[in-house]
Design a protein around this motif. Structure first.
Motif, PDB file in Angstrom:
ATOM      1  N   SER A  10      -5.713   6.226   1.023  1.00 51.22           N
ATOM      2  CA  SER A  10      -5.701   4.760   1.049  1.00 51.22           C
ATOM      3  C   SER A  10      -5.760   4.197  -0.364  1.00 51.22           C
ATOM      4  O   SER A  10      -5.097   3.198  -0.664  1.00 51.22           O
ATOM      5  N   SER A  11      -6.507   4.832  -1.240  1.00 53.66           N
ATOM      6  CA  SER A  11      -6.577   4.389  -2.634  1.00 53.66           C
ATOM      7  C   SER A  11      -5.242   4.595  -3.335  1.00 53.66           C
ATOM      8  O   SER A  11      -4.792   3.744  -4.100  1.00 53.66           O
ATOM      9  N   PHE A  12      -4.604   5.709  -3.059  1.00 55.23           N
ATOM     10  CA  PHE A  12      -3.290   5.998  -3.631  1.00 55.23           C
ATOM     11  C   PHE A  12      -2.269   4.958  -3.173  1.00 55.23           C
ATOM     12  O   PHE A  12      -1.566   4.360  -3.984  1.00 55.23           O
ATOM     13  N   LEU A  13      -2.208   4.732  -1.866  1.00 54.82           N
ATOM     14  CA  LEU A  13      -1.241   3.782  -1.323  1.00 54.82           C
ATOM     15  C   LEU A  13      -1.513   2.351  -1.772  1.00 54.82           C
ATOM     16  O   LEU A  13      -0.585   1.578  -1.991  1.00 54.82           O
ATOM     17  N   ALA A  14      -2.784   2.007  -1.949  1.00 50.90           N
ATOM     18  CA  ALA A  14      -3.136   0.653  -2.382  1.00 50.90           C
ATOM     19  C   ALA A  14      -2.618   0.359  -3.787  1.00 50.90           C
ATOM     20  O   ALA A  14      -2.401  -0.800  -4.134  1.00 50.90           O
ATOM     21  N   ALA A  15      -2.414   1.377  -4.595  1.00 51.27           N
ATOM     22  CA  ALA A  15      -1.941   1.181  -5.962  1.00 51.27           C
ATOM     23  C   ALA A  15      -0.423   1.090  -6.052  1.00 51.27           C
ATOM     24  O   ALA A  15       0.110   0.660  -7.060  1.00 51.27           O
ATOM     25  N   ILE A  17       3.381  -0.180  -4.318  1.00 52.24           N
ATOM     26  CA  ILE A  17       3.858  -1.489  -3.882  1.00 52.24           C
ATOM     27  C   ILE A  17       3.569  -1.755  -2.411  1.00 52.24           C
ATOM     28  O   ILE A  17       3.817  -2.846  -1.918  1.00 52.24           O
ATOM     29  N   LEU A  18       3.006  -0.776  -1.719  1.00 54.76           N
ATOM     30  CA  LEU A  18       2.658  -0.948  -0.309  1.00 54.76           C
ATOM     31  C   LEU A  18       1.346  -1.713  -0.178  1.00 54.76           C
ATOM     32  O   LEU A  18       0.412  -1.473  -0.937  1.00 54.76           O
ATOM     33  N   PRO A  19       1.250  -2.613   0.775  1.00 59.51           N
ATOM     34  CA  PRO A  19      -0.018  -3.339   0.959  1.00 59.51           C
ATOM     35  C   PRO A  19      -1.044  -2.455   1.670  1.00 59.51           C
ATOM     36  O   PRO A  19      -0.824  -2.007   2.782  1.00 59.51           O
ATOM     37  N   PHE A  20      -2.136  -2.192   1.000  1.00 59.28           N
ATOM     38  CA  PHE A  20      -3.183  -1.342   1.554  1.00 59.28           C
ATOM     39  C   PHE A  20      -4.498  -1.743   0.909  1.00 59.28           C
ATOM     40  O   PHE A  20      -4.511  -2.175  -0.240  1.00 59.28           O
ATOM     41  N   TYR A  21      -5.600  -1.587   1.612  1.00 59.63           N
ATOM     42  CA  TYR A  21      -6.898  -2.016   1.103  1.00 59.63           C
ATOM     43  C   TYR A  21      -7.885  -0.870   1.151  1.00 59.63           C
ATOM     44  O   TYR A  21      -8.519  -0.624   2.164  1.00 59.63           O
ATOM     45  N   SER A  22      -8.033  -0.196   0.057  1.00 57.18           N
ATOM     46  CA  SER A  22      -8.922   0.961  -0.008  1.00 57.18           C
ATOM     47  C   SER A  22     -10.387   0.562  -0.121  1.00 57.18           C
ATOM     48  O   SER A  22     -11.271   1.348   0.219  1.00 57.18           O
ATOM     49  N   GLU A  23     -10.661  -0.654  -0.588  1.00 57.12           N
ATOM     50  CA  GLU A  23     -12.049  -1.088  -0.751  1.00 57.12           C
ATOM     51  C   GLU A  23     -12.802  -1.087   0.573  1.00 57.12           C
ATOM     52  O   GLU A  23     -13.988  -0.776   0.621  1.00 57.12           O
ATOM     53  N   VAL A  24     -12.117  -1.420   1.642  1.00 56.30           N
ATOM     54  CA  VAL A  24     -12.742  -1.456   2.966  1.00 56.30           C
ATOM     55  C   VAL A  24     -13.191  -0.053   3.380  1.00 56.30           C
ATOM     56  O   VAL A  24     -14.298   0.133   3.885  1.00 56.30           O
ATOM     57  N   ILE A  25     -12.345   0.915   3.133  1.00 55.74           N
ATOM     58  CA  ILE A  25     -12.679   2.297   3.496  1.00 55.74           C
ATOM     59  C   ILE A  25     -13.818   2.810   2.615  1.00 55.74           C
ATOM     60  O   ILE A  25     -14.757   3.449   3.103  1.00 55.74           O
TER      61      ILE A  25
END
Length: 148
Positions: A10-15, A17-25
């Motif tokens: 999730s951290s990788f994908l959040a960085a 161009i894909l919308p992802f929120y690693s902070e929640v996880i």
């Protein structure tokens, strides 16, 4: 172990161009009592490596500038380059920002910023962000004594 893989992914994908929120996880895992240093390190590493994807895209993206499907207009690219040149490589410390952060990492590739400098500056900025998330997660759970 799967939780750590999910956090890294999730951290990788959040960085990217894909919308992802690693902070929640990260927040959820921290409130379950997992090891703070390990979680922050995994999230920071994943997010920094995800930004490297943007850097590589930026490095090669101008090859496609003349294509009909190319997303950016010349004026947009010139404006991004102008701002990046004006503020320099130090602006990469703000690559963690939800708006504009991914664009900074893309422009860094376009501007041919050395990967070693890129990794250091982006890594610092993203690590500080995850440290702040961890700090606020512990405060919200009343576990501030773990920080002392």
């Amino acid at each position: 172990m799967i939780g750590y893989l999910i956090l890294f992914s999730s951290s990788f994908l959040a960085a990217t161009i894909l919308p992802f929120y690693s902070e929640v996880i990260l927040y959820a895992m921290l409130t379950q009592g997992d090891h703070i240093v390990l979680l922050v390190a995994i999230a920071s590493l994943g997010n920094t490596l995800g930004s490297v994807v943007n850097w590589y895209l930026g490095k090669f993206i101008l090859r496609f500038k003349g294509k009909r499907w190319f997303y950016f207009k010349d004026q947009q690219i010139e404006r991004m380059q102008y701002w990046f040149q004006r503020y320099g490589q130090w602006c990469l410390l703000f690559a963690w920002l939800p708006i504009g952060g991914d664009a900074l990492t893309l422009v860094a590739g376009i501007m041919k910023v050395r990967l070693s400098i890129f990794l250091i500056l982006v890594g610092i900025g993203k690590s500080v962000r995850y440290i702040a998330v961890a700090y606020f997660a512990y405060i919200s759970q009343g576990m501030i004594t773990h920080w002392l």
